[in-house]
Write a protein that holds these residues in place. Structure first.
Motif, PDB file in Angstrom:
ATOM      1  N   ALA A 142      -1.760 -30.736 -23.535  1.00  0.00           N
ATOM      2  CA  ALA A 142      -1.224 -30.147 -24.763  1.00  0.00           C
ATOM      3  C   ALA A 142      -0.131 -29.135 -24.464  1.00  0.00           C
ATOM      4  CB  ALA A 142      -2.349 -29.476 -25.557  1.00  0.00           C
ATOM      5  N   VAL A 143      -0.312 -28.323 -23.429  1.00  0.00           N
ATOM      6  CA  VAL A 143       0.708 -27.343 -23.046  1.00  0.00           C
ATOM      7  C   VAL A 143       2.001 -28.051 -22.663  1.00  0.00           C
ATOM      8  CG1 VAL A 143       1.344 -25.645 -21.295  1.00  0.00           C
ATOM      9  CG2 VAL A 143      -0.905 -25.531 -22.374  1.00  0.00           C
ATOM     10  N   GLN A 144       1.876 -29.143 -21.906  1.00  0.00           N
ATOM     11  CA  GLN A 144       3.064 -29.886 -21.489  1.00  0.00           C
ATOM     12  C   GLN A 144       3.781 -30.498 -22.695  1.00  0.00           C
ATOM     13  OE1 GLN A 144       2.290 -33.297 -19.052  1.00  0.00           O
ATOM     14  NE2 GLN A 144       4.429 -33.891 -18.930  1.00  0.00           N
ATOM     15  N   ILE A 145       3.018 -31.189 -23.552  1.00  0.00           N
ATOM     16  CA  ILE A 145       3.623 -31.843 -24.721  1.00  0.00           C
ATOM     17  C   ILE A 145       4.209 -30.801 -25.661  1.00  0.00           C
ATOM     18  CG2 ILE A 145       3.114 -33.174 -26.811  1.00  0.00           C
ATOM     19  CD1 ILE A 145       3.245 -34.877 -24.339  1.00  0.00           C
ATOM     20  N   SER A 146       3.474 -29.722 -25.897  1.00  0.00           N
ATOM     21  CA  SER A 146       3.945 -28.677 -26.806  1.00  0.00           C
ATOM     22  C   SER A 146       5.248 -28.074 -26.315  1.00  0.00           C
ATOM     23  CB  SER A 146       2.871 -27.590 -26.939  1.00  0.00           C
ATOM     24  OG  SER A 146       3.277 -26.586 -27.825  1.00  0.00           O
TER      25      SER A 146
ATOM     26  N   ALA B 230      -8.122 -24.666 -25.185  1.00  0.00           N
ATOM     27  CA  ALA B 230      -8.369 -23.708 -24.103  1.00  0.00           C
ATOM     28  C   ALA B 230      -9.859 -23.420 -23.950  1.00  0.00           C
ATOM     29  CB  ALA B 230      -7.606 -22.419 -24.369  1.00  0.00           C
ATOM     30  N   TYR B 231     -10.571 -23.337 -25.068  1.00  0.00           N
ATOM     31  CA  TYR B 231     -12.006 -23.053 -25.014  1.00  0.00           C
ATOM     32  C   TYR B 231     -12.807 -24.214 -24.415  1.00  0.00           C
ATOM     33  CZ  TYR B 231     -11.623 -18.786 -27.828  1.00  0.00           C
ATOM     34  OH  TYR B 231     -11.331 -17.532 -28.284  1.00  0.00           O
ATOM     35  N   ARG B 232     -12.267 -25.412 -24.472  1.00  0.00           N
ATOM     36  CA  ARG B 232     -13.020 -26.588 -24.019  1.00  0.00           C
ATOM     37  C   ARG B 232     -13.301 -26.586 -22.521  1.00  0.00           C
ATOM     38  NH1 ARG B 232     -10.268 -31.570 -27.405  1.00  0.00           N
ATOM     39  NH2 ARG B 232     -10.791 -30.779 -29.495  1.00  0.00           N
ATOM     40  N   SER B 233     -12.588 -25.765 -21.769  1.00  0.00           N
ATOM     41  CA  SER B 233     -12.879 -25.697 -20.334  1.00  0.00           C
ATOM     42  C   SER B 233     -14.265 -25.110 -20.090  1.00  0.00           C
ATOM     43  CB  SER B 233     -11.834 -24.840 -19.625  1.00  0.00           C
ATOM     44  OG  SER B 233     -11.988 -23.465 -19.975  1.00  0.00           O
ATOM     45  N   GLY B 234     -14.776 -24.352 -21.070  1.00  0.00           N
ATOM     46  CA  GLY B 234     -16.068 -23.693 -20.908  1.00  0.00           C
ATOM     47  C   GLY B 234     -16.002 -22.447 -20.049  1.00  0.00           C
TER      48      GLY B 234
ATOM     49  N   PHE C 168       1.001 -17.936 -20.445  1.00  0.00           N
ATOM     50  CA  PHE C 168       0.014 -17.618 -19.414  1.00  0.00           C
ATOM     51  C   PHE C 168      -0.957 -18.765 -19.145  1.00  0.00           C
ATOM     52  CE2 PHE C 168      -3.517 -15.140 -21.947  1.00  0.00           C
ATOM     53  CZ  PHE C 168      -3.735 -16.249 -22.739  1.00  0.00           C
ATOM     54  N   ALA C 169      -0.674 -19.934 -19.716  1.00  0.00           N
ATOM     55  CA  ALA C 169      -1.519 -21.109 -19.496  1.00  0.00           C
ATOM     56  C   ALA C 169      -1.700 -21.465 -18.019  1.00  0.00           C
ATOM     57  CB  ALA C 169      -0.959 -22.308 -20.261  1.00  0.00           C
ATOM     58  N   PRO C 170      -0.654 -21.328 -17.160  1.00  0.00           N
ATOM     59  CA  PRO C 170      -0.855 -21.687 -15.745  1.00  0.00           C
ATOM     60  C   PRO C 170      -1.927 -20.864 -15.039  1.00  0.00           C
ATOM     61  CG  PRO C 170       1.487 -21.558 -16.246  1.00  0.00           C
ATOM     62  CD  PRO C 170       0.762 -21.012 -17.440  1.00  0.00           C
ATOM     63  N   TYR C 171      -2.271 -19.706 -15.592  1.00  0.00           N
ATOM     64  CA  TYR C 171      -3.238 -18.823 -14.941  1.00  0.00           C
ATOM     65  C   TYR C 171      -4.647 -18.994 -15.516  1.00  0.00           C
ATOM     66  CZ  TYR C 171       1.255 -16.778 -13.828  1.00  0.00           C
ATOM     67  OH  TYR C 171       2.560 -16.613 -13.430  1.00  0.00           O
ATOM     68  N   LEU C 172      -4.807 -19.895 -16.493  1.00  0.00           N
ATOM     69  CA  LEU C 172      -6.100 -20.089 -17.137  1.00  0.00           C
ATOM     70  C   LEU C 172      -6.832 -21.280 -16.536  1.00  0.00           C
ATOM     71  CD1 LEU C 172      -5.184 -19.735 -20.938  1.00  0.00           C
ATOM     72  CD2 LEU C 172      -6.141 -17.985 -19.431  1.00  0.00           C
ATOM     73  N   PRO C 173      -8.177 -21.188 -16.427  1.00  0.00           N
ATOM     74  CA  PRO C 173      -8.940 -22.410 -16.138  1.00  0.00           C
ATOM     75  C   PRO C 173      -8.791 -23.321 -17.348  1.00  0.00           C
ATOM     76  CG  PRO C 173     -10.409 -20.591 -16.719  1.00  0.00           C
ATOM     77  CD  PRO C 173      -9.031 -20.010 -16.610  1.00  0.00           C
ATOM     78  N   LYS C 174      -8.560 -24.602 -17.132  1.00  0.00           N
ATOM     79  CA  LYS C 174      -8.205 -25.443 -18.270  1.00  0.00           C
ATOM     80  C   LYS C 174      -8.843 -26.819 -18.217  1.00  0.00           C
ATOM     81  CE  LYS C 174      -3.884 -24.827 -17.090  1.00  0.00           C
ATOM     82  NZ  LYS C 174      -3.932 -24.292 -15.719  1.00  0.00           N
ATOM     83  N   SER C 175      -8.994 -27.401 -19.392  1.00  0.00           N
ATOM     84  CA  SER C 175      -9.413 -28.788 -19.505  1.00  0.00           C
ATOM     85  C   SER C 175      -8.196 -29.686 -19.338  1.00  0.00           C
ATOM     86  CB  SER C 175     -10.061 -29.038 -20.879  1.00  0.00           C
ATOM     87  OG  SER C 175      -9.098 -28.847 -21.905  1.00  0.00           O
ATOM     88  N   THR C 176      -8.443 -30.972 -19.114  1.00  0.00           N
ATOM     89  CA  THR C 176      -7.342 -31.933 -19.013  1.00  0.00           C
ATOM     90  C   THR C 176      -6.535 -31.947 -20.304  1.00  0.00           C
ATOM     91  OG1 THR C 176      -8.643 -33.312 -17.509  1.00  0.00           O
ATOM     92  CG2 THR C 176      -6.764 -34.355 -18.600  1.00  0.00           C
ATOM     93  N   GLU C 177      -7.247 -31.896 -21.444  1.00  0.00           N
ATOM     94  CA  GLU C 177      -6.561 -31.931 -22.736  1.00  0.00           C
ATOM     95  C   GLU C 177      -5.672 -30.700 -22.926  1.00  0.00           C
ATOM     96  OE1 GLU C 177      -9.825 -32.383 -22.443  1.00  0.00           O
ATOM     97  OE2 GLU C 177     -10.308 -34.372 -23.267  1.00  0.00           O
ATOM     98  N   PHE C 178      -6.144 -29.534 -22.477  1.00  0.00           N
ATOM     99  CA  PHE C 178      -5.347 -28.317 -22.625  1.00  0.00           C
ATOM    100  C   PHE C 178      -4.070 -28.405 -21.794  1.00  0.00           C
ATOM    101  CE2 PHE C 178      -4.417 -23.835 -21.351  1.00  0.00           C
ATOM    102  CZ  PHE C 178      -4.044 -23.374 -22.607  1.00  0.00           C
TER     103      PHE C 178
END
Length: 271
Positions: free
Chosen positions: A236-240, A124-128, A223-233
């Motif tokens: 990861a949310v989908q796989i998790s 999540a932090y990787r989006s900057g 609440f991941a859908p409401y966060l700015p996100k990196s491709t990896e995040f």
């Protein structure tokens, strides 16, 4: 892994009629390095994967496709494998499968990738664009209320009764602050809603012994859908979610497939 070591590993696989999964992992080190893209040291990543395999007889018996697929998933997400950082775990599961030769059901060990709570936060932090992510365990006896109004929007108030972590938990608050400022994004999930995300078909799961950490991770996914996100995040949310909530597994590097777990499975359970 050096070119010489890669050549030796490849030769060992070619010359062996029954290569071990560790031989196969070593042979795949160039592909692993390609997925890491320089974000992590590929030699150290492979060593960590091999170390986890050595610790578990069940992982050593896992199908090569599931094990290599899980390792590749960790490499794609650029998360370190093992408990040191709590980012990514290789988890054995005893599964049933239809044997085409006998037309009956047999059992085998497969590897399921589990993205740790700390791994999800790292991604999540990787989006900057996220300055802080926090999860709070609300326990029995705490003061907690939430409301919304036209002036302040959605808000909550939480005060712990004390700092006794042995009190039963009743819900999870997850919140995130943006680097650009503005109101935090937050969500509250009562315990009943959290536990509905627990996979019913697994006899043993990462929730066994790690319930609160899994609950925290579930709230972050919520609440991941409401966060700015990196491709990896996003990946990861989908796989998790598919692995931990829908009982799926990574099928080599092609994606996810259904996981049918034997009821008396004794698989390791990591968060």
């Amino acid at each position: 892994m050096t070119d010489l070591a890669q050549t030796i590993a490849a030769k060992a696989v070619e010359q062996s009629n029954n290569p071990t999964v560790m031989d196969l992992v070593r042979k795949q080190s160039p592909q692993i390095a390609m997925q890491l893209g320089g974000a992590l040291n590929s030699d150290a990543f492979v060593r960590a994967a091999l170390s986890e395999i050595r610790k578990s007889d069940k992982l050593q018996q896992a199908t090569p496709e599931s094990l290599l697929g899980a390792i590749m998933q960790g490499a794609q997400l650029k998360l370190e494998i093992g408990s040191a950082l709590g980012h990514f775990y290789l988890t054995p599961r005893l599964v049933s499968f239809k044997n085409p030769e006998t037309n009956g059901w047999d059992k085998r060990w497969e590897c399921v990738p589990i993205i740790g709570y700390q791994g999800l936060i790292e991604l999540a932090y990787r989006s900057g664009q996220i300055s802080k992510i926090e999860t709070i365990v609300v326990r029995d006896g705490d003061h907690f209320k939430h409301w919304a109004d036209s002036r302040g929007g959605s808000q909550y108030e939480w005060r712990p009764a004390d700092y006794d972590e042995e009190r039963p938990w009743t819900g999870i608050i997850a919140s995130a602050s943006r680097t650009a400022g503005g109101d935090p994004i937050w969500v509250y999930m009562p315990k009943e809603k959290v536990l509905k995300r627990r996979p019913e078909k697994w006899a043993r799961t990462p929730w066994d012994g790690h319930e609160e950490e899994m609950a925290r991770k579930t709230a972050v996914r919520e609440f991941a859908p409401y966060l700015p996100k990196s491709t990896e995040f996003a990946q990861a949310v989908q796989i998790s979610r598919e692995v931990e909530e829908n009982g799926a597994r990574v099928n080599s590097i092609a994606g996810v497939a259904d996981l049918v777990v034997v009821p008396d499975a004794e698989g390791d359970a990591d968060a």
